[in-house]
Design a protein around this motif. Sequence first.
Motif, short mmCIF file in Angstrom:
data_model
loop_
_atom_site.label_atom_id
_atom_site.label_comp_id
_atom_site.label_asym_id
_atom_site.label_seq_id
_atom_site.Cartn_x
_atom_site.Cartn_y
_atom_site.Cartn_z
N ALA A 192 12.88 25.73 -12.53
CA ALA A 192 11.92 26.82 -12.36
C ALA A 192 12.45 28.08 -13.03
O ALA A 192 13.66 28.31 -13.09
CB ALA A 192 11.67 27.09 -10.89
N LEU A 193 11.53 28.87 -13.54
CA LEU A 193 11.82 30.16 -14.14
C LEU A 193 10.94 31.17 -13.43
O LEU A 193 9.72 30.99 -13.36
CB LEU A 193 11.50 30.14 -15.64
N VAL A 194 11.54 32.23 -12.89
CA VAL A 194 10.80 33.29 -12.22
C VAL A 194 10.97 34.55 -13.05
O VAL A 194 12.09 35.01 -13.27
CB VAL A 194 11.31 33.52 -10.78
N CYS A 195 9.85 35.10 -13.54
CA CYS A 195 9.86 36.28 -14.40
C CYS A 195 9.28 37.47 -13.65
O CYS A 195 8.16 37.41 -13.16
CB CYS A 195 9.02 36.03 -15.65
N ASP A 196 10.05 38.55 -13.59
CA ASP A 196 9.61 39.80 -12.99
C ASP A 196 9.12 40.69 -14.13
O ASP A 196 9.88 40.99 -15.05
CB ASP A 196 10.76 40.45 -12.23
N LEU A 197 7.86 41.11 -14.08
CA LEU A 197 7.24 41.81 -15.20
C LEU A 197 6.77 43.20 -14.81
O LEU A 197 6.30 43.42 -13.69
CB LEU A 197 6.03 41.02 -15.70
N LEU A 198 6.88 44.12 -15.76
CA LEU A 198 6.30 45.45 -15.64
C LEU A 198 5.13 45.52 -16.60
O LEU A 198 5.27 45.21 -17.79
CB LEU A 198 7.33 46.53 -15.98
N LEU A 199 3.99 45.93 -16.09
CA LEU A 199 2.77 46.01 -16.89
C LEU A 199 2.58 47.43 -17.41
O LEU A 199 3.17 48.38 -16.88
CB LEU A 199 1.57 45.57 -16.05
N VAL A 245 7.32 29.58 -13.54
CA VAL A 245 7.08 28.39 -14.35
C VAL A 245 7.91 27.26 -13.77
O VAL A 245 9.07 27.47 -13.41
CB VAL A 245 7.50 28.65 -15.82
N ALA A 246 7.34 26.06 -13.68
CA ALA A 246 8.08 24.90 -13.19
C ALA A 246 7.91 23.74 -14.15
O ALA A 246 6.85 23.57 -14.76
CB ALA A 246 7.59 24.50 -11.81
N VAL A 247 8.98 22.95 -14.29
CA VAL A 247 8.95 21.78 -15.17
C VAL A 247 9.76 20.66 -14.54
O VAL A 247 10.74 20.91 -13.84
CB VAL A 247 9.50 22.14 -16.59
N VAL A 248 9.33 19.44 -14.77
CA VAL A 248 10.04 18.24 -14.32
C VAL A 248 10.34 17.40 -15.55
O VAL A 248 9.49 17.21 -16.41
CB VAL A 248 9.18 17.42 -13.33
N SER A 249 11.59 16.91 -15.65
CA SER A 249 11.98 16.11 -16.81
C SER A 249 13.07 15.13 -16.42
O SER A 249 13.72 15.27 -15.38
CB SER A 249 12.48 17.03 -17.93
N GLY A 278 18.72 18.98 -20.06
CA GLY A 278 18.58 19.62 -21.36
C GLY A 278 17.14 19.91 -21.71
O GLY A 278 16.80 20.97 -22.24
N ARG A 279 16.26 18.96 -21.42
CA ARG A 279 14.84 19.16 -21.72
C ARG A 279 14.25 20.25 -20.84
O ARG A 279 13.45 21.07 -21.30
CB ARG A 279 14.06 17.85 -21.54
N CYS A 280 14.66 20.29 -19.58
CA CYS A 280 14.21 21.37 -18.70
C CYS A 280 14.62 22.73 -19.26
O CYS A 280 13.81 23.66 -19.31
CB CYS A 280 14.80 21.20 -17.29
N GLU A 281 15.87 22.84 -19.70
CA GLU A 281 16.36 24.10 -20.27
C GLU A 281 15.59 24.47 -21.52
O GLU A 281 15.26 25.65 -21.73
CB GLU A 281 17.86 24.01 -20.56
N GLU A 282 15.30 23.50 -22.38
CA GLU A 282 14.53 23.78 -23.61
C GLU A 282 13.16 24.36 -23.28
O GLU A 282 12.72 25.32 -23.90
CB GLU A 282 14.34 22.49 -24.43
N HIS A 299 14.95 34.68 -13.66
CA HIS A 299 15.89 33.88 -12.87
C HIS A 299 15.52 32.41 -13.00
O HIS A 299 14.34 32.06 -13.02
CB HIS A 299 15.84 34.30 -11.40
N ARG A 300 16.53 31.56 -13.07
CA ARG A 300 16.32 30.12 -13.23
C ARG A 300 16.91 29.34 -12.07
O ARG A 300 17.89 29.74 -11.47
CB ARG A 300 16.97 29.63 -14.52
N LEU A 301 16.29 28.20 -11.85
CA LEU A 301 16.76 27.27 -10.84
C LEU A 301 16.66 25.88 -11.43
O LEU A 301 15.64 25.54 -12.03
CB LEU A 301 15.87 27.38 -9.58
N LEU A 302 17.71 25.08 -11.30
CA LEU A 302 17.72 23.72 -11.79
C LEU A 302 18.27 22.81 -10.71
O LEU A 302 19.37 23.05 -10.19
CB LEU A 302 18.56 23.60 -13.06
#
Length: 98
Positions: free
Chosen positions: A5-12, A56-60, A64-68, A89-92
């Motif tokens: 998972a990737l968590v992005c904190d954004l300023l608009l 964002v979440a991905v399963v692989s 390495g593919r998750c990181e890509e 921030h990332r979680l694997l």
Amino acid sequence: MFVAALVCDLLLPAEVGSLKGKRSVVRPLIADLRRLEVAVGETGHQDLHRRAEVSVAVVSATAGRCEEVLDAAERLVASRPEVQLLAAHRLLRSDSDD
């Protein structure tokens, strides 16, 4: 199997003065991220006009593919001129983790 998972904190931008204006910025970003074949959604700061948290979440089969995929997602978010990426921030995890 790996889950990442990737968590992005954004300023608009300052001109986003309503939740409707926020949606007009966040929805196209989420649509573009979905083209990477990931699960994505707005996961935080829903009540703030100028802040957004998009995850964002991905399963692989491989880490390495998750990181890509997460690298591509983070580059996409960072390249958007209408948002400022404050933090990512990332979680694997693997199925063998305790």
